[in-house]
Design an enzyme around this catalytic site. Structure first.
Site, short mmCIF file in Angstrom:
data_model
loop_
_atom_site.label_atom_id
_atom_site.label_comp_id
_atom_site.label_asym_id
_atom_site.label_seq_id
_atom_site.Cartn_x
_atom_site.Cartn_y
_atom_site.Cartn_z
N ASP A 22 0.86 -1.17 0.00
CA ASP A 22 0.00 0.00 0.00
C ASP A 22 0.91 1.24 0.00
OD1 ASP A 22 -2.09 1.76 -0.01
OD2 ASP A 22 -3.21 0.75 1.57
C1 BGC Z 1 -5.05 3.22 0.00
C2 BGC Z 1 -5.14 2.19 -1.11
C3 BGC Z 1 -5.00 2.88 -2.44
C4 BGC Z 1 -3.71 3.65 -2.47
C5 BGC Z 1 -3.46 4.35 -3.80
C6 BGC Z 1 -3.85 4.12 -0.15
O1 BGC Z 1 -3.88 5.16 0.76
O2 BGC Z 1 -5.04 2.56 1.24
O3 BGC Z 1 -6.35 1.49 -1.03
O4 BGC Z 1 -5.08 1.94 -3.47
O5 BGC Z 1 -3.73 4.63 -1.46
O6 BGC Z 1 -4.34 5.37 -4.01
#
Ligand code: BGC
Length: 760
Positions: free
Chosen positions: A277
């Protein structure tokens, strides 16, 4: 080369090409392939100096072969420009993968995922995500960070809106449908994306529903509740997995070798690539887990995190140091690089790295996509109350309609969170939908009644244009409330749209209460007091406290965040051109103090008092899991099991006849629940083990069959540390929600010892 790009499922050509590339790459080039950068370009609401600086840094990294993929770019001209920089910037001409959060649409926005789950309609979900994939692929996106398949049992957690709710069986079915829609039958299929189920694993169990807080899961919950949707997404072919942010039982998933190697790769058999993530590799340090960025990089690679998603200063820039110091092996790095190169080859990126901007424009404008959005929104709505059959409204009998509430005419809120490339001009609000449906025949008046509320703490999403509602100028609270109530008094019906502004739900949008924010309940109470019949439309992504409404408002329809065509879909529903048939994907709590309230609890001690666990309020939910009304009614009969004794390992068929007993056509979601009476563990009072949404004309009947076998009867047993099948007696119930009354039973027969299943 073209044979490599053919999505024929054969990898021999790909493997050889991967080895060829790998053998000529330096360690720095390998680290570059494993690095993914955000690129915000001009996305910010306000020009932000830090965003400009970050974009400059990324372009510099691109020009030096230090980037393997990017996220957040969705303008096809930008994709082409950045792709050119990437290809020209690395010695081997390896193109970049572009990823994006295509969660519920790109340009055409579909209802939010929790709404799609409420449709219990797997074909509809697959179709919608197929359209989302088509739009995204046309602009140059290859990979979506979706579906979010985290089970959510605490609605304070804002990300409940992104998933399928509380139930592992429903969650697993939805997970597969999303993946099929996004990715199609085979990786690399035209007009499809790589699907990336997330967040592996247990993120939905954040303590107190506070986003990012730690999760502590028992073995039993981990295997029986949180893992099944991931397993199902992988069985459907998902080629990517994203790790989770929080600590899971004290260990951050992004550095958790047991989770990512033993469970994901060895037990679940995952062969695709893993992405962290955002910033989660770097954050192994801030968690107090890794000593420094070099250690973080080493531990993430060792756990098999193939791609680090980063905003800036990626930990993987320290991989050379980590390998030199012996913290991680070159073989581990190579394994990650192989997986990422293989995906690029299988997607055909080496042959066709660029997109056709004209084709992108025409794809985004396809009117067929809007139609899919309208039907998906119709199918997602859940009718929670309809006293006296107030709905559907007869459009011919209405002289004047008041459409009230702060969300009735808010385009941005109609779309919900996790939408970035929408077109507000083509977004239809409830007010616009009602006006379009009624035309000149009735007067339609509108007042918001109350102002938007502001968050005590802003979120990262506030940087995106139109994300947070703007406070209206000169808004006189008392006068506006009175104006709304007066409009209700003078109308034949009041349609009141209340809920949460979309920036109050999603990531970084957890809350400690579940009430209607601001003065919305006061508005509702005053409108109901006028005596004008009231239809409450709830715009939400989590259950809200509707105790008062559930007693005093005759008609309540949950419309969720219905998307681009939301207003038209809602008008179709309230005027009877379409019929609500959705069902709740979670138990709807009465109040925040009940959380978590889950239908599949165990009997435990004193089960007859299940509804009376609190002395001040029933401990049952306000609306049960699987609940949803229709404009017609359904009856069940002829529940038949093809046998009552089931040899372990075999399956049986349950059939039931469902009849539309009303005078209108409608949809019913036939649901099957199971309970194991005794065994080597106490099992939940009921668990969903089958469902089918059927459409029936007035008076029509249909027999629906379900199969129960190893997958449905087995479970993970905390004493055996494995999946088992018990010799026992099972009760089943079939009906229209989790309180279904029609039941039967059967027993499993065979050897006495618990039957361990393979492939834990
Ligand atoms: C989120 C993810 C997301 C990523 C990219 C993160 O803060 O937890 O679910 O895919 O950002 O936007």
């Amino acid at each position: 080369m073209s044979t490599i790009a053919t999505p024929d499922g054969h990898n021999t050509g790909t493997a050889a090409r991967v080895e060829e590339l790998l053998s000529s790459m330096s360690l720095a080039e390998k680290a570059g392939q494993l690095t993914q950068y955000f690129y915000f370009g001009n996305r910010s609401a306000e020009p932000e100096p830090w965003a400009d600086e970050q974009s400059r840094q990324v372009e510099d990294a691109l020009g030096h072969g230090r980037v393997g993929s990017m996220l957040f770019v969705s303008d096809p001209a930008e994709v082409n420009r950045l792709q050119r920089l990437t290809i020209e910037g690395n010695r081997l001409g390896i193109p970049a993968l572009f990823g994006f959060d295509v969660v519920h649409g790109l340009r055409t926005i579909f209802p939010v995922p929790i709404a799609m789950a409420a449709s219990w309609d797997l074909e509809a979900v697959e179709r919608a995500q197929g359209v989302a994939a088509r739009e995204a692929r046309a602009v140059g996106i290859h990979w979506t960070f979706a579906p979010m398949v985290d089970i959510a049992r605490d609605p304070r957690w804002g990300r409940i809106v992104e998933g399928a709710g509380e139930d592992p069986y429903l969650g697993a079915a939805l997970a597969a449908a999303h993946v099929r829609g996004f990715q199609g039958g085979v990786l690399g299929a035209p007009e499809r994306l790589v699907a990336g189920p997330k967040h592996f694993a247990g993120y939905g169990a954040a303590l107190g529903g506070r986003d990012y807080d730690e999760a502590d899961l028992s073995d039993s919950e981990f295997w029986n509740v949180y893992l099944p949707p991931f397993r199902s997404a992988l069985e459907a072919g998902a080629a990517n997995i994203m790790t989770a942010y929080m600590d899971l039982n004290g260990i951050p998933p992004t550095g958790n070798r047991w989770l990512l190697v033993e469970v994901l790769r060895e037990k679940l058999g995952f062969e695709g690539f893993v992405v962290s993530d955002a910033n989660a590799v770097r954050n192994l340090v801030t968690h107090g887990f890794a000593a420094d960025l070099t250690d973080a990089a080493a531990r993430a690679v060792d756990a098999g995190v193939d791609v680090e998603m980063a905003i800036s200063d990626p930990a993987y820039a320290h991989l050379e140091e980590a390998v030199a110091g012996g913290a991680v092996s070159l073989e581990a790095v190579d394994a990650c690089v192989r997986r990422i190169l293989a995906v690029k080859l299988r997607l055909g990126l080496f042959d066709q790295p660029y997109v056709d901007e004209e084709h992108a424009r025409s794809t985004l404008a396809d009117p067929a996509h809007r139609e899919v959005a309208r039907v998906t929104a119709q199918r997602s709505a859940v009718l929670l109350r309809n006293e006296g059959g107030l709905l559907p409204l007869d459009p011919d009998g209405l002289r004047s309609v008041a459409v009230l509430g702060p969300l009735a005419d808010s385009k941005r809120d109609t779309l919900g969170p996790w939408a970035f490339d929408f077109d507000l001009a083509e977004t239809v609000t409830v007010l616009e939908g009602v006006r379009a449906r009624l035309g000149e025949s009735s007067e339609v008046h509108h007042a918001p009644g109350v102002r938007p509320i502001s968050r005590l703490f802003p979120s990262i999403f506030d940087q995106f244009p139109a994300n947070a509602p703007t406070q209206p100028d000169n808004f006189d609270d008392e006068a506006e409330l009175t104006r709304a109530v007066d409009l209700a008094s003078g109308s034949d019906v009041a349609v009141v749209v209340l809920g949460e502004w979309q920036n109050l739900i999603g990531e970084q949008a957890s809350r400690s209460t579940l009430g209607l924010p601001g003065r919305q309940l006061e508005l509702l109470q005053a409108v109901v007091a006028t005596g004008t019949p009231v239809v409450l439309l709830v715009m939400n992504g989590r259950p809200l406290d509707l105790r008062w409404a559930a007693e005093h408002v005759p008609a309540i329809l949950d419309i969720w965040y219905p998307g681009t065509q939301g207003g038209h879909a809602v008008a179709d529903l309230i005027f009877g051109d379409a019929s609500p048939g959705g069902k709740l994907p979670f138990s709807w709590p009465r109040s925040v103090g009940q959380i978590p309230v889950v239908y599949s609890h165990t009997m435990s001690h004193d089960p007859e008092k299940q509804a009376e666990r609190y002395w001040d309020e029933p401990s049952t939910p306000l609306f049960p899991f699987g609940f949803g009304l229709s404009y017609t009614s359904f009856g069940y009969s002829d529940l038949v099991l093809d046998r009552n004794e089931l040899p372990i390992g075999e399956s049986l068929t349950v059939s039931v006849k469902v009849t539309n007993t009303g005078d209108r056509p409608g949809d019913e979601v036939v649901q099957l629940y199971l309970h194991q009476r005794y065994g080597t563990a106490s099992r939940p009072v009921r668990e969903l083990k089958g469902f089918r949404r059927v459409h029936l004309g007035a008076g029509a009947s249909r027999t629906v069959d379900f199969t129960l076998g190893r997958a449905e009867l087995g479970y993970w047993n905390a004493a055996a540390h494995d999946h088992v099948l018990d010799l026992t007696t099972f009760d089943i119930w079939v009906g229209g929600d989790s309180t279904a009354g029609m039941s039967a039973s059967f027993s499993t027969v065979g050897e006495r010892a618990p039957q361990k299943m393979t492939n834990g």
